[in-house]
Write a protein that holds these residues in place. Structure first.
Motif, mmCIF file in Angstrom:
data_model
loop_
_atom_site.group_PDB
_atom_site.id
_atom_site.type_symbol
_atom_site.label_atom_id
_atom_site.label_comp_id
_atom_site.label_asym_id
_atom_site.label_seq_id
_atom_site.Cartn_x
_atom_site.Cartn_y
_atom_site.Cartn_z
ATOM 1 N N THR A 59 0.784 -1.251 -0.097
ATOM 2 C CA THR A 59 -0.147 -0.045 -0.105
ATOM 3 C C THR A 59 0.717 1.219 0.054
ATOM 4 O OG1 THR A 59 -0.160 -0.109 2.419
ATOM 5 C CG2 THR A 59 -1.811 -1.058 1.314
ATOM 6 N N ASP A 60 2.233 1.061 0.045
ATOM 7 C CA ASP A 60 3.241 2.327 0.309
ATOM 8 C C ASP A 60 4.539 1.622 -0.298
ATOM 9 O OD1 ASP A 60 4.032 1.194 2.454
ATOM 10 O OD2 ASP A 60 2.908 2.388 3.735
ATOM 11 N N GLU A 61 5.228 2.577 -0.461
ATOM 12 C CA GLU A 61 6.852 2.351 -1.083
ATOM 13 C C GLU A 61 7.453 1.346 0.058
ATOM 14 O OE1 GLU A 61 10.135 4.594 -3.403
ATOM 15 O OE2 GLU A 61 8.834 5.769 -1.942
ATOM 16 N N ALA A 62 7.321 1.604 1.318
ATOM 17 C CA ALA A 62 7.987 0.886 2.302
ATOM 18 C C ALA A 62 7.554 -0.706 2.329
ATOM 19 C CB ALA A 62 7.718 1.590 3.770
ATOM 20 N N SER A 63 6.218 -0.848 2.224
ATOM 21 C CA SER A 63 5.541 -2.254 2.357
ATOM 22 C C SER A 63 5.886 -3.011 1.083
ATOM 23 C CB SER A 63 4.034 -2.110 2.589
ATOM 24 O OG SER A 63 3.433 -1.688 1.399
ATOM 25 N N GLN A 64 6.613 -2.519 0.303
ATOM 26 C CA GLN A 64 6.949 -3.031 -0.768
ATOM 27 C C GLN A 64 8.178 -4.163 -0.443
ATOM 28 O OE1 GLN A 64 7.342 -1.415 -5.271
ATOM 29 N NE2 GLN A 64 8.172 0.008 -3.913
ATOM 30 N N LYS A 65 8.827 -3.639 0.710
ATOM 31 C CA LYS A 65 10.074 -4.494 1.321
ATOM 32 C C LYS A 65 9.512 -5.957 1.465
ATOM 33 C CE LYS A 65 12.662 -0.093 2.121
ATOM 34 N NZ LYS A 65 13.391 0.168 3.258
ATOM 35 N N GLU A 66 8.182 -5.908 2.039
ATOM 36 C CA GLU A 66 7.609 -7.218 2.702
ATOM 37 C C GLU A 66 7.416 -8.221 1.557
ATOM 38 O OE1 GLU A 66 7.820 -8.284 5.522
ATOM 39 O OE2 GLU A 66 7.842 -6.570 6.940
ATOM 40 N N MET A 67 7.502 -7.704 0.121
ATOM 41 C CA MET A 67 6.809 -8.624 -0.676
ATOM 42 C C MET A 67 7.842 -9.889 -0.937
ATOM 43 S SD MET A 67 6.061 -5.683 -3.781
ATOM 44 C CE MET A 67 6.439 -6.916 -5.008
ATOM 45 N N LEU A 68 7.187 -11.072 -1.203
ATOM 46 C CA LEU A 68 7.908 -12.232 -1.510
ATOM 47 C C LEU A 68 7.469 -12.805 -2.884
ATOM 48 C CD1 LEU A 68 6.307 -14.094 1.839
ATOM 49 C CD2 LEU A 68 8.578 -13.443 1.487
ATOM 50 N N TYR A 69 7.386 -11.985 -3.787
ATOM 51 C CA TYR A 69 6.913 -12.398 -5.238
ATOM 52 C C TYR A 69 7.396 -11.695 -6.369
ATOM 53 C CZ TYR A 69 3.003 -9.026 -4.254
ATOM 54 O OH TYR A 69 2.417 -7.999 -3.973
ATOM 55 N N THR A 70 8.264 -10.608 -5.917
ATOM 56 C CA THR A 70 8.821 -9.956 -7.084
ATOM 57 C C THR A 70 9.222 -10.663 -8.256
ATOM 58 O OG1 THR A 70 9.662 -8.328 -5.660
ATOM 59 C CG2 THR A 70 10.398 -8.003 -7.742
ATOM 60 N N GLY A 71 10.246 -11.530 -8.154
ATOM 61 C CA GLY A 71 10.774 -12.403 -9.064
ATOM 62 C C GLY A 71 9.962 -13.244 -9.910
ATOM 63 N N LEU A 72 8.923 -13.641 -9.167
ATOM 64 C CA LEU A 72 7.502 -14.424 -9.779
ATOM 65 C C LEU A 72 6.781 -13.697 -10.940
ATOM 66 C CD1 LEU A 72 6.024 -17.389 -9.424
ATOM 67 C CD2 LEU A 72 4.484 -15.935 -7.716
ATOM 68 N N VAL A 73 6.537 -12.489 -10.649
ATOM 69 C CA VAL A 73 5.514 -11.507 -11.186
ATOM 70 C C VAL A 73 6.378 -11.308 -12.563
ATOM 71 C CG1 VAL A 73 3.847 -11.146 -9.668
ATOM 72 C CG2 VAL A 73 5.777 -9.535 -9.905
ATOM 73 N N ASN A 74 7.689 -11.195 -12.606
ATOM 74 C CA ASN A 74 8.536 -10.610 -13.546
ATOM 75 C C ASN A 74 8.782 -11.745 -14.426
ATOM 76 O OD1 ASN A 74 8.615 -8.075 -12.491
ATOM 77 N ND2 ASN A 74 10.525 -8.365 -11.398
ATOM 78 N N MET A 75 8.275 -12.942 -14.124
ATOM 79 C CA MET A 75 8.631 -14.074 -15.107
ATOM 80 C C MET A 75 7.376 -14.208 -15.683
ATOM 81 S SD MET A 75 10.449 -16.395 -16.717
ATOM 82 C CE MET A 75 11.657 -16.397 -15.775
ATOM 83 N N TYR A 76 7.311 -14.092 -17.106
ATOM 84 C CA TYR A 76 6.145 -14.217 -18.192
ATOM 85 C C TYR A 76 5.971 -15.861 -18.272
ATOM 86 C CZ TYR A 76 2.844 -13.771 -21.882
ATOM 87 O OH TYR A 76 1.668 -14.226 -22.492
ATOM 88 N N THR A 77 4.901 -16.425 -18.100
ATOM 89 C CA THR A 77 4.483 -17.783 -18.445
ATOM 90 C C THR A 77 3.521 -18.032 -19.346
ATOM 91 O OG1 THR A 77 2.949 -17.918 -16.477
ATOM 92 C CG2 THR A 77 5.379 -18.349 -15.933
ATOM 93 N N GLY A 78 3.016 -17.029 -19.893
ATOM 94 C CA GLY A 78 1.918 -17.047 -20.822
ATOM 95 C C GLY A 78 0.542 -16.785 -20.155
ATOM 96 N N PRO A 79 -0.578 -16.737 -20.664
ATOM 97 C CA PRO A 79 -1.681 -16.237 -20.088
ATOM 98 C C PRO A 79 -2.531 -17.536 -19.381
ATOM 99 C CG PRO A 79 -2.094 -16.394 -22.516
ATOM 100 C CD PRO A 79 -0.784 -16.526 -22.115
ATOM 101 N N GLY A 80 -2.090 -17.630 -18.306
ATOM 102 C CA GLY A 80 -2.787 -18.813 -17.442
ATOM 103 C C GLY A 80 -2.435 -20.238 -17.930
#
Length: 367
Positions: free
Chosen positions: A186-207
């Motif tokens: 919800t803000d710049e600081a809470s980005q540090k708690e994310m566990l999925y940055t690499g996951l969403v940067n990997m394109y696997t195709g539409p589902g």
């Protein structure tokens, strides 16, 4: 076919949690759903509705008429569920919910070790919530144990190590179901708690995951350090589709369960929205980019019935886009200027452009 109706009784809350979506809102009313609006929704919803879920962005138990709301929902014959922060579960409230016909109570837990549910003022509600869960279990056993208990847990860098405690927590507190989700910054600081940055940067195709090779694995004894280390090393790579004994463990990218599984949301002001992501106006963050989300509604219960809204041409046209998730892959392409809002995307979709939705990417989850 409409199968699940989410109802937001209120946008008010008795807590002020630091990472709550409401801190990012703009042009949003703080209000309660009226009983007449609820009655109309229940009277006009299709007979196909199997579950009515009280939740949303406020605290349902903070609504003065919540027991009557649950009772009215139960009288439709649908399964009735409710999500709460757990702080208002007095003995009177618990007995009232059970007697009203609630089928499953969901409680949000922040910390499996201390249950440190800390709001924005720094108040720790840990002991209170755990005590209320124990009270709930005592009372539901007195009533024959027919009502189920669910727990929601938001996984972050600061608490993900506690997932191994889930089996013990489940056994100790007689939990029937657990829903684990990632955090939505919800803000710049809470980005540090994310566990999925690499996951969403990997394109696997539409589902489908069809653009990646498939690796088939048998089950291993994960108590063996060698097995656990090997699987952890393998899963840290994201250029393949992993199958365990024939079961896929890859996320269903480009899959909106709200649309594809027949769900809709009734807001506290009467608007009918297609999903949690488009329920309210607010901001989210991804890869240091602030994104403005404008809500989407296909009607208002004060003007049309739920069935009429669900079957309207505009809502049907919207849902058809999700058969093949016909939206731009906004999370993977470098975030052009269009990513700053959900107004449009680069392949011609106008509001709502759902390509950057974290629910559709399989990283956020609702019970």
């Amino acid at each position: 076919m409409l199968r699940k109706l989410y109802i937001e009784p209120t946008t008010k809350c008795n807590l002020n949690c630091k990472m709550c979506f409401r801190h990012t809102w703009f042009d949003e009313p703080i209000c309660d759903l009226g009983l007449e609006d609820l009655r109309k929704a229940l009277d006009t919803m299709p007979r196909t509705v199997e579950t009515i879920f009280f939740g949303g962005m406020g605290e349902p138990l903070f609504h003065r008429d919540i027991l009557q709301m649950v009772r009215l929902a139960a009288e439709t014959g649908a399964e009735v569920e409710l999500l709460t922060n757990g702080t208002l579960l007095s003995e009177e409230m618990i007995r009232g919910l059970i007697e009203a016909g609630l089928c499953k109570l969901w409680v949000s837990i922040d910390d499996l070790q201390t249950d440190s549910s800390i709001d924005g003022s720094g108040h720790d509600h840990s002991g209170q919530v755990l005590s209320n869960i124990r009270r709930f279990n005592r009372i539901r056993q007195q009533h024959g144990g027919g009502i189920a208990l669910g727990i929601t847990f938001v996984a972050m860098r600061s608490n993900v190590h506690q997932l191994g405690l889930l089996p013990f927590f489940i056994a100790q507190h007689l939990v029937d179901e657990v829903n684990v989700s990632n955090i939505s910054p919800t803000d710049e600081a809470s980005q540090k708690e994310m566990l999925y940055t690499g996951l969403v940067n990997m394109y696997t195709g539409p589902g489908k995951g069809s653009v990646l090779p498939t690796v088939h694995l048998p089950f291993f004894d994960m108590n063996l350090p060698e097995a656990a280390d090997g699987i952890r090393a393998l899963m840290s790579k994201q250029n393949f589709h992993l199958m365990f004994n024939g079961q896929s463990v890859i996320r269903r990218a480009g899959y909106c369960k709200f649309v594809r599984e027949g769900m809709t949301f009734l807001r506290s002001d009467g608007k009918v929205c297609p999903c949690m992501a488009l329920l309210h106006n607010g901001y989210t963050w991804m890869n240091d980019v602030r994104r403005k989300i404008t809500h989407c509604a296909f009607g208002n219960i004060r003007e049309m019935g739920i069935g009429e809204i669900w079957n309207s041409d505009s809502y049907r046209t919207f849902r058809r886009k999700f058969d093949d998730f016909d939206f731009a892959s906004c999370l993977y392409c470098g975030h052009c200027e269009l990513f700053a809002e959900n107004k449009e995307d680069c392949i011609g979709n106008t509001h709502p452009a759902c390509g950057g939705c974290l629910w559709a990417e399989g990283v956020l989850s609702c019970p």
